[in-house]
Design a protein around this motif. Structure first.
Motif, mmCIF file in Angstrom:
data_model
loop_
_atom_site.group_PDB
_atom_site.id
_atom_site.type_symbol
_atom_site.label_atom_id
_atom_site.label_comp_id
_atom_site.label_asym_id
_atom_site.label_seq_id
_atom_site.Cartn_x
_atom_site.Cartn_y
_atom_site.Cartn_z
ATOM 1 N N GLU A 129 0.812 -1.231 0.000
ATOM 2 C CA GLU A 129 0.000 0.000 0.000
ATOM 3 C C GLU A 129 0.841 1.275 0.000
ATOM 4 N N VAL A 130 2.045 1.177 0.532
ATOM 5 C CA VAL A 130 2.847 2.384 0.761
ATOM 6 C C VAL A 130 4.211 2.227 0.099
ATOM 7 N N LYS A 131 4.681 3.303 -0.550
ATOM 8 C CA LYS A 131 6.018 3.293 -1.148
ATOM 9 C C LYS A 131 6.864 4.373 -0.484
ATOM 10 N N VAL A 132 8.073 4.580 -1.017
ATOM 11 C CA VAL A 132 8.950 5.577 -0.382
ATOM 12 C C VAL A 132 9.264 6.756 -1.302
ATOM 13 N N ASN A 133 9.393 7.912 -0.667
ATOM 14 C CA ASN A 133 9.893 9.111 -1.333
ATOM 15 C C ASN A 133 11.320 9.294 -0.833
ATOM 16 N N LEU A 134 12.287 9.076 -1.714
ATOM 17 C CA LEU A 134 13.693 9.055 -1.297
ATOM 18 C C LEU A 134 14.377 10.385 -1.560
ATOM 19 N N GLU A 135 15.121 10.851 -0.557
ATOM 20 C CA GLU A 135 15.811 12.145 -0.692
ATOM 21 C C GLU A 135 17.315 11.932 -0.621
ATOM 22 N N ALA A 136 18.040 12.589 -1.539
ATOM 23 C CA ALA A 136 19.494 12.396 -1.632
ATOM 24 C C ALA A 136 20.200 12.707 -0.307
ATOM 25 N N ASN A 137 19.890 13.857 0.287
ATOM 26 C CA ASN A 137 20.584 14.246 1.513
ATOM 27 C C ASN A 137 20.184 13.369 2.707
ATOM 28 N N HIS A 138 18.996 12.790 2.675
ATOM 29 C CA HIS A 138 18.595 11.860 3.735
ATOM 30 C C HIS A 138 19.385 10.554 3.583
ATOM 31 N N ALA A 139 19.605 10.142 2.336
ATOM 32 C CA ALA A 139 20.385 8.923 2.091
ATOM 33 C C ALA A 139 21.785 9.082 2.665
ATOM 34 N N THR A 140 22.427 10.227 2.386
ATOM 35 C CA THR A 140 23.806 10.400 2.863
ATOM 36 C C THR A 140 23.854 10.537 4.384
#
Ligand code: XUL
Ligand code: CO
Length: 440
Positions: free
Chosen positions: A263-274
């Motif tokens: 039901e749910v996917k992810v919104n990925l952020e570059a600075n959050h990844a690092t």
């Protein structure tokens, strides 16, 4: 519409790689067809209302440096409309296909829940009206459940159930607003869903609350027939010292635990990844492998600072690797590339905001074109395919499909006297190939 701070800027146009005009796209040709569809439909760029129109440039050491007409004293709703007029004029300049907002970015808060929600709906109606004469659509809406002091100990994970209820009411109305404006996604970023110290935290209780909250959101999505995606945005820390949605893999485990992984996917952020100790492409590859890839928040951190600086991206290598993983994950679909990025506090001129977005858009476009070219050409993929070619055999497929038990595999390995030989991972060959493609 009255004049705005962007009125005198003409629309930014595609002029090709040889253009020397700093306010032209050199790579972003929205109509250019690649991998079967126009570039604009692959990338679905969005402007973030908060960083572009609500951010003042203040930091822990100094006050505002960015002074816009709608930040002057005055009637809050009149000022919110002035801000919206400028925002839509800015979208015109960029030719931005999408935008994203929090409730708090578009509408002034009141001391009461009812007053705050009334302002929200007034402003949503105003945006709906503006959207009838604009080409810019809504990529996603979200609720700011982190700035007000009531959220200091969390929103859904707050020890006080009244804060849970306030947050639920806010998200319900923000989902209604997103649906009214035809949004493609609804995002939840748990800015304060975590802890500052484990010393005062009942983690099991808080995770239960967060799971219940997300289940309620999914139920409500189905109740109102919202056709968009529900997205959780992972981030490991900042503002809290530990956030429960640490990274894509952690979010997947959480979704599984509450039966929400479909039901749910992810919104990925570059600075959050690092911040989580990962590369941006690692997070995209993880979400792709787990079937939860949804959308992207585009920005970059500063490796020397190590906090969430939300700068506009400028590294072609990193972005190309990210776009390669996007294509491998099946593309952005209903998601998009939202510039969750802010200009530096010395960049207070309206044109600084345009330069920032033009650079970011062009970088992403160039990276996507290179990644698409790499895939079309096939040399890179064939090196990887060759590395895993052994798994194509019937025996290997039987092992993978669970048709053989551990002792059966052992008996066969002994009988065949297998003797696997090391093979080169070809890392340098791949690196040389990529350097040639990316910087040519
Ligand atoms: C904060 C952040 C948010 C979310 C939306 O780091 O990324 O702006 O994208 O709430
Ligand atoms: Co973000």
């Amino acid at each position: 519409m009255s004049e705005t701070i962007f009125s005198h800027f003409p629309a930014v146009k595609f002029e090709g790689p040889s253009s020397t005009n700093p306010l032209a796209y050199r790579y972003y040709d929205p109509a250019c067809v690649v991998l079967g569809k126009p570039l604009s439909e692959h990338l679905r760029f969005a402007v973030a209302y908060w960083h572009s129109f609500a951010m003042t440039g203040s930091d822990p050491f100094g006050g505002p440096t960015i002074d816009r007409p709608w930040m002057a004293p005055g009637d809050p709703l009149t000022l919110a409309k002035l801000k919206a007029d400028a925002a839509f004029d800015f979208f015109r300049v960029l030719g931005s296909p999408f935008f994203c907002f929090h409730d708090a970015d578009i509408a002034p808060a009141e001391p009461t829940l009812a007053g705050t929600l009334k302002n929200l709906h007034t402003m949503v109606d105003y945006l709906a009206e503006k959207m009838t004469s604009s080409q810019t659509k809504l990529l996603w809406g979200t609720a700011n459940l982190f700035s007000h002091p009531r959220f200091m100990a969390g929103a859904a994970t707050n020890p006080d159930p009244e804060v849970f209820a306030w947050s639920a009411a806010t998200v319900k109305h923000c989902m209604d607003a997103t649906q009214q404006l035809g949004g493609s996604n609804y995002v939840l970023w748990g800015g304060r869903e975590g802890y500052e110290t484990l010393l005062n935290t009942d983690m099991k209780q808080e995770l239960e609350q967060m799971g219940r909250f997300l289940s309620l959101v999914v139920d409500y999505k189905h109740k109102i027939g919202f056709k968009g995606q529900i997205l959780v945005e992972p981030k490991p820390k900042e503002p809290t010292s530990h956030q429960y949605d640490f990274d894509a893999a952690t979010v997947y485990g959480f979704l599984k635990r509450f039966g929400l992984e479909k039901e749910v996917k992810v919104n990925l952020e570059a600075n959050h990844a690092t911040l989580a100790g990962h590369s941006f492409e690692h997070e995209i590859a993880t979400a792709g492998a787990l079937g939860i890839f949804g959308s992207l928040d585009i920005n970059r951190g500063d490796m020397l600072l190590g906090w969430d600086t939300d700068q506009f991206p400028n590294d072609l290598w990193t972005m190309t690797m990210a776009m390669y993983q996007v294509i491998k994950a099946g593309g952005l679909g209903l998601g998009g590339c939202n510039f969750d990025a802010k200009v530096r506090r010395q960049s207070f001129m309206p044109e600084d905001l345009i330069h920032a977005h033009v650079g970011g858009i062009d970088l992403c476009a160039r990276a996507f074109l290179t990644a698409a070219h790499l895939i079309e050409e096939g040399e890179y993929d064939s090196i990887i395919a060759e590395r895993y070619a052994g798994w194509k055999t019937t025996e290997a497929q039987a092992m993978l499909a669970g048709k053989l038990s551990l002792d059966e595999i052992a008996a066969k390995a002994e009988k065949d006297a297998i003797a696997p030989k090391p093979k080169s991972g070809k890392q340098e060959r791949i690196e040389n190939l990529l350097v040639r493609k990316i910087y040519s």
